[in-house]
Design a protein around this motif. Structure first.
Motif, PDB file in Angstrom:
ATOM      1  N   GLY A 245       0.820  -1.212  -0.146  1.00 46.74           N
ATOM      2  CA  GLY A 245       0.124   0.031   0.064  1.00 46.74           C
ATOM      3  C   GLY A 245       0.820   1.278   0.131  1.00 46.74           C
ATOM      4  O   GLY A 245       0.375   2.438   0.331  1.00 46.74           O
ATOM      5  N   ALA A 246       2.133   1.283  -0.349  1.00 47.52           N
ATOM      6  CA  ALA A 246       2.967   2.341  -0.444  1.00 47.52           C
ATOM      7  C   ALA A 246       3.637   2.327  -1.681  1.00 47.52           C
ATOM      8  O   ALA A 246       4.046   1.304  -2.273  1.00 47.52           O
ATOM      9  N   GLU A 247       3.921   3.543  -2.307  1.00 43.75           N
ATOM     10  CA  GLU A 247       4.568   3.535  -3.499  1.00 43.75           C
ATOM     11  C   GLU A 247       6.083   3.177  -3.422  1.00 43.75           C
ATOM     12  O   GLU A 247       6.692   3.027  -2.205  1.00 43.75           O
ATOM     13  N   SER A 248       6.566   2.626  -4.365  1.00 41.75           N
ATOM     14  CA  SER A 248       8.125   2.100  -4.275  1.00 41.75           C
ATOM     15  C   SER A 248       9.016   2.453  -5.443  1.00 41.75           C
ATOM     16  O   SER A 248       8.411   2.790  -6.586  1.00 41.75           O
ATOM     17  N   GLY A 249      10.118   2.751  -5.315  1.00 39.74           N
ATOM     18  CA  GLY A 249      11.018   2.941  -6.413  1.00 39.74           C
ATOM     19  C   GLY A 249      11.340   1.715  -7.461  1.00 39.74           C
ATOM     20  O   GLY A 249      12.034   2.042  -8.200  1.00 39.74           O
ATOM     21  N   THR A 250      10.979   0.593  -6.686  1.00 42.51           N
ATOM     22  CA  THR A 250      11.290  -0.617  -7.684  1.00 42.51           C
ATOM     23  C   THR A 250      10.733  -0.519  -8.963  1.00 42.51           C
ATOM     24  O   THR A 250       9.418  -0.417  -8.920  1.00 42.51           O
ATOM     25  N   PRO A 251      11.309  -0.793 -10.106  1.00 46.03           N
ATOM     26  CA  PRO A 251      10.713  -0.785 -11.353  1.00 46.03           C
ATOM     27  C   PRO A 251       9.497  -1.984 -11.314  1.00 46.03           C
ATOM     28  O   PRO A 251       9.798  -3.041 -10.727  1.00 46.03           O
ATOM     29  N   GLY A 252       8.374  -1.624 -12.083  1.00 46.18           N
ATOM     30  CA  GLY A 252       7.314  -2.895 -12.219  1.00 46.18           C
ATOM     31  C   GLY A 252       7.689  -3.479 -13.200  1.00 46.18           C
ATOM     32  O   GLY A 252       8.367  -3.227 -14.345  1.00 46.18           O
ATOM     33  N   CYS A 253       7.115  -4.801 -13.654  1.00 44.60           N
ATOM     34  CA  CYS A 253       7.236  -5.542 -14.708  1.00 44.60           C
ATOM     35  C   CYS A 253       6.548  -5.269 -15.834  1.00 44.60           C
ATOM     36  O   CYS A 253       6.607  -5.433 -17.015  1.00 44.60           O
TER      37      CYS A 253
END
Length: 550
Positions: A466-474
């Protein structure tokens, strides 16, 4: 696709009748009284009628280790059961103290109202549900049995029953229609200060219990915060809980929900026992997440011989947090990869998770199912060493909401600290027990909230849901998805999946790299539509676009 954590349910603050230590009296099933009722008669006419519900004192292992299904075993437990309520022991109680009704916890829980018991720290009045409470004759029979030395067999007696209408934890109501039942809860509060939520009318058949989720037609467009919750239930109520649904459910009919995989769609927010105040510390604010449908879980026990019609109401005291650091969310240590061997005793697992960030902990509750015999949570820091924060040994109690602990003052944790959860079970069956038949979870409120934090096997620190992340999405950021909406690009809190016909769940809530819309419970690839597959995961399944399936 990264591992998707299995979520779980929680129902708060039930305080079941605990087992207590015995005195030197030896229980025997051969003694018989010619002057008073015996346990056999009490069990036949009262205990088996009012107390032997599946969520209470019934089954292989009832609440507090007390099940009335086997009279001889129940009798022996009443006279020689081990103490589990520390306060009761400090006050000099035994579960049944032969010849001394005033020191018998069983009788005290039957004759004392819930408000007084709560002040004493002794839980709630029994039996839970308020419908088949013992009348004057029955209470006198229980007292007379103890005075006579608690014999196993004795004289027959005629039981009578009542409802504790003088106890104000329940809302009394004669109406059975929705409008009339709502009126029984009084004048609605000022909506600018209190958000009132309610279920439809619920009918519980005679001699049964009901555990259902009502999906409300309410999906907040922006975050809403509350600092207190009061649950109002009608006679027979066991608990009420508030959840939000990751994927909306378009149903006007309440659906069964409890310990199964359906609970993976729900995020626990708060809960209350038998029409009381929720376990929300006064100094924090809890978030109703934007874009997530509100859900009320209702648990009722109808121990009468007639159907009853009831309704649940929740009043949320609204707040606007001045300090963002006062906003709370859940931190959960949840184990799901255990396998409890068949016919095993004392099987144990543990897992240690680093805290990974600076937070404060306000409350803790443990959750197993009925075969749990221990759940512990330990805190380890360089400054103070290892401290036991929580310990519970009653699996049935934890299944029904556990024994929650509100800390006297917030526990401050630093990134280098560690939390260890330890669970132990007995498995009497001929097959292995796994998640979600059994569970091992510790649930906490923490601040400052960054989202729903979960740590499970393989995690070094809690993962943020439920929090934004800097990890790139697929998935590519502008992906439209197929006709079911599977594969449409989404963010954890953006609500991009809400308008899809079928794929209304954004898996970024569980895994920041899974930035696409999906739905749970698929069986074949065809269920998911074009350019997608059905991916099994942690006892459930979800649709995954081909681009993210590696």
């Amino acid at each position: 696709m990264n591992h998707v954590h299995s979520l779980f349910f929680l129902i708060f603050t039930t305080l079941i009748l605990p087992a207590c230590g015995s005195d030197n009296t030896q229980s025997t099933t051969s003694n018989k009284s010619s002057e008073a009722p015996g346990f056999v008669q009490l069990n036949t006419h009262f205990f088996s009628v009012s107390c032997a519900q599946s969520s209470c004192h019934s089954g292989e292992k009832g609440a507090g280790g007390l099940s009335f299904d086997n009279p001889k075993t129940a009798y022996e437990h009443l006279l020689s059961g081990q103490l589990s309520n520390i306060t009761a022991g400090e006050l000099g109680f035994k579960l049944v103290k032969s010849g001394q009704p005033a020191q018998s916890f069983l009788l005290h829980k039957l004759i004392t109202d819930s408000t007084s018991l709560a002040v004493e720290g002794l839980g709630a009045q029994m039996p839970i549900g308020d419908l088949q409470a013992p009348g004057k004759k029955t209470l006198q029979a229980v007292k007379g049995w103890i005075e006579a030395g608690a014999p196993y067999d004795g004289l027959d007696f005629e039981a009578d029953f009542t409802t504790n209408e003088s106890v104000d934890i329940y809302t009394q109501c004669d109406a059975t229609d929705e409008e009339g039942m709502l009126a029984c809860f009084g004048t609605p509060p000022n909506p600018a200060e209190v958000m009132r939520l309610h279920t439809k009318a619920l009918t519980i058949p005679a001699g049964s219990e009901l555990l259902v989720c009502s999906h409300l037609p309410i999906t907040p467009e922006k975050d809403i915060f509350f600092r207190a919750m009061v649950g109002h239930q009608m006679p027979g109520g066991h608990h009420i809980a508030l959840y939000s649904a990751f994927a909306p459910v378009n149903s006007d009919t309440p659906v069964p929900c409890g310990t199964g995989s359906e609970m993976e769609n729900y995020r626990f927010l708060a809960g209350a026992f038998s029409g009381g105040k929720a376990l929300v510390p006064d100094t924090i604010a809890v978030r109703l997440p934007a874009g997530q449908q509100l859900v009320i879980q209702s648990h009722y026990i109808n121990s009468t011989d007639k159907p009853i019609t009831v309704m649940d109401v929740l009043d949320l005291t609204l707040t606007t947090p001045d300090d963002p650091n006062s906003i709370a969310d859940n931190l959960v240590l949840n184990l799901s990869e255990f396998e409890i061997p068949a016919q095993s005793t004392g099987y144990e697992v543990s897992y240690t998770c680093g805290v990974g960030r600076e937070i404060d902990i306000y409350s803790i509750v443990g959750h197993t199912h009925e075969h749990g015999t221990l759940l512990e949570l330990e805190h380890t820091s360089a400054a103070t060493g290892t401290t036991l924060l929580y310990s519970e040994s009653d699996g049935v109690l934890m299944r029904e909401g556990g024994s929650p602990v509100v800390l006297d003052s917030p526990l401050h944790l630093v990134p280098e600290d560690k939390l260890t959860i330890r669970c132990r079970w007995d498995n009497p069956f001929n097959e292995v027990l796994t998640y979600p038949t059994e569970m091992c979870a510790a649930i906490m409120y923490y601040t400052p909230a960054v989202g729903f934090l979960v740590c499970g096997e393989g995690d070094e620190v809690p993962q943020i849901f439920g929090a934004e992340s800097g990890t790139p999405g697929c998935q590519t950021l502008d992906a439209p998805g197929n006709k079911n909406g599977v594969g449409k690009a989404c963010t954890a809190t953006g609500g991009e999946c809400a308008e899809n016909e079928k794929a209304t769940l954004c898996l970024a809530l569980f895994d920041p790299t899974a930035n696409f819309c999906s739905f749970l419970g698929c069986e074949t690839d065809a269920d998911c539509g074009d350019d997608a597959i059905c991916h099994p995961e942690s006892g459930s399944s979800a649709c995954v676009p081909l681009i993210c399936s590696d």
